[in-house]
Design an enzyme around this catalytic site. Structure first.
Site, PDB file in Angstrom:
ATOM      1  N   LYS A  72       0.860  -1.158  -0.100  1.00  0.00           N
ATOM      2  CA  LYS A  72       0.474  -0.185   0.033  1.00  0.00           C
ATOM      3  C   LYS A  72       0.693   1.192   0.469  1.00  0.00           C
ATOM      4  CE  LYS A  72      -3.656   0.120   0.052  1.00  0.00           C
ATOM      5  NZ  LYS A  72      -4.462   0.649  -1.518  1.00  0.00           N
ATOM      6  N   TYR A  77       1.477  -0.243  -4.670  1.00  0.00           N
ATOM      7  CA  TYR A  77       0.178   0.971  -5.285  1.00  0.00           C
ATOM      8  C   TYR A  77       0.151   2.562  -4.193  1.00  0.00           C
ATOM      9  CZ  TYR A  77      -1.949  -3.880  -6.638  1.00  0.00           C
ATOM     10  OH  TYR A  77      -1.943  -5.151  -7.129  1.00  0.00           O
ATOM     11  N   HIS A 116      -2.338   4.615  -5.916  1.00  0.00           N
ATOM     12  CA  HIS A 116      -3.157   5.137  -6.514  1.00  0.00           C
ATOM     13  C   HIS A 116      -3.537   7.314  -6.227  1.00  0.00           C
ATOM     14  CE1 HIS A 116      -5.690   1.498  -6.721  1.00  0.00           C
ATOM     15  NE2 HIS A 116      -4.295   0.712  -5.769  1.00  0.00           N
ATOM     16  N   GLU A 127      -0.723   0.273 -10.220  1.00  0.00           N
ATOM     17  CA  GLU A 127      -2.196   0.025 -10.913  1.00  0.00           C
ATOM     18  C   GLU A 127      -1.452   0.589 -11.592  1.00  0.00           C
ATOM     19  OE1 GLU A 127      -1.586   3.999  -8.137  1.00  0.00           O
ATOM     20  OE2 GLU A 127      -0.780   2.073  -7.933  1.00  0.00           O
TER      21      GLU A 127
END
Length: 369
Positions: free
Chosen positions: A73, A92, A94, A116
């Site tokens: 994360k 990731y 985001h 991603e």
């Protein structure tokens, strides 16, 4: 290269970015791997297994001090202090839903490579797909659970029983998340409708499901029509790297049944439901206008054993290439280059720049390809 594997600190995030098997591959290729003590315990992987694979067990600070840090994360605020010039961060990100993290990466000069937005030659998203598969399947499971009266829902069994109508499941987005959510919902006996913008994708889904689900174009009138019937709505919209559009607005909630459930898998990209906000596994839902909202931003973290191995199967080959060549590996692989989101203080993901009104470059421009 020296590679760091920190422990994930997001609430109830039990995944880990590398398994002992992946660590063994990295070490065999001449790399030094620093794993934070206890990083794998949530996925059932012990420190002893990592040590046997050739890793050194270290503190969080030492793991973050590596040349390349591999995570699951995005860094949280308390980890921003570790960001620095010369660090390659592979995880990731985001960023379109994380403005403070975007600025922290840019101000620190960290090279941020986001899982991603990495693409395969066929334009699929190989590092997002495994977690999308997990999240899609989980979306139906958690939606079914929260339809129970004790969880605030209508008190409906997703598949019904003989003589009683099953639940209506509406899936917005026919990509990997939506397809997997629909597959599980159909398997549980629900009536399923998928909405998507692509007629070609709807044709494919109709063929794959052999007409056992309903397909509709994703237009505002169709969404308004379907949410009046839906017991469970799964938000499965994805625009790679960009903020998800709000397709269900606040005023639409008044059209929905009291006790119906929304599971917005797109929440980590801002969500496709106007009233969604990120929640955690220990407090996953809240109610707006009588509608149960589920907004957990790291859904696969609830099934870490499955999720860790599924993710690492895909990330390890890329990690090996980055370990061998550093940023130059991106110049050899246009698909991997698309994962570059920040580089030398520059934003290199135009979709994020558009979300925040910030100047950006393409990865190719930044790398001089």
């Amino acid at each position: 290269m020296i590679i760091g594997i920190p422990k994930e600190i997001k609430t109830l995030e039990n995944r880990v970015s590398m398994t002992p098997g992946a660590v063994e591959s990295l070490v065999r290729h001449g790399n030094k791997v620093l794993v934070e003590a206890g990083a794998g315990l949530g996925s059932g992987l012990t420190d002893a297994e990592y040590e046997t694979a050739g890793a050194a067990m270290v503190s969080a600070e030492e793991a973050w001090g590596a040349e390349m840090v591999i995570k699951v994360k995005e860094p949280l605020d308390s980890e921003f202090k570790y960001l620095r010039k010369g660090l390659i961060l592979f995880t990731y990100l985001h960023l379109a839903a994380a403005e403070s993290l975007t600025h922290a990466l840019l101000e620190s000069g960290t090279t941020g490579i986001a899982y991603e937005t990495v693409e395969s030659p066929d334009h699929t998203l190989p590092l997002l797909t495994p977690m999308s598969e997990v999240a899609g399947r989980m979306a139906t499971q958690v939606g079914a659970h929260h339809l129970e009266k004790t969880q605030g829902g209508e008190g409906i069994l997703l598949g019904g029983v003989p003589g009683v109508y099953p639940a209506e499941v509406m899936v917005i987005g026919g990509g990997v998340v939506g397809t997997n959510a629909a597959r599980i919902a159909m398997g549980m006996g629900a009536r399923v409708t998928i909405l998507d913008l692509s007629h070609q994708r709807l044709q494919y889904l109709d063929e794959v499901f052999q007409g056992r689900i309903t397909t509709m174009m994703s237009t505002e009138p169709n969404i308004r029509q379907m949410i009046t019937k839906a017991d469970l709505v799964v938000g499965a919209v994805l625009i790679p790297g960009a903020k998800a559009p709000n397709l269900i607005t606040r005023d639409m909630l008044s059209l929905m049944k009291k006790g119906s459930v929304i599971v917005d898998v797109a929440v980590d990209q801002g969500g496709c439901v106007e009233t969604i906000k990120a929640t955690t596994h220990d407090d996953p839902t809240y109610i707006v206008d009588g509608v149960v909202h589920y907004g957990v931003a790291n859904m696969p973290g609830a099934v870490p054993r499955t999720s860790t191995f599924a993710l690492v199967n895909q990330t390890t080959p890329y990690a090996l290439r980055l370990a061998a060549k550093g940023v130059d590996a991106l110049k050899d692989d246009p698909g991997l280059a698309l994962g570059l989101n920040t580089y030398k203080g520059k934003l290199t993901c135009p979709a994020v720049g558009e979300a925040f009104g910030m100047e950006s470059q393409t990865p190719e421009e930044a790398l001089g390809i």
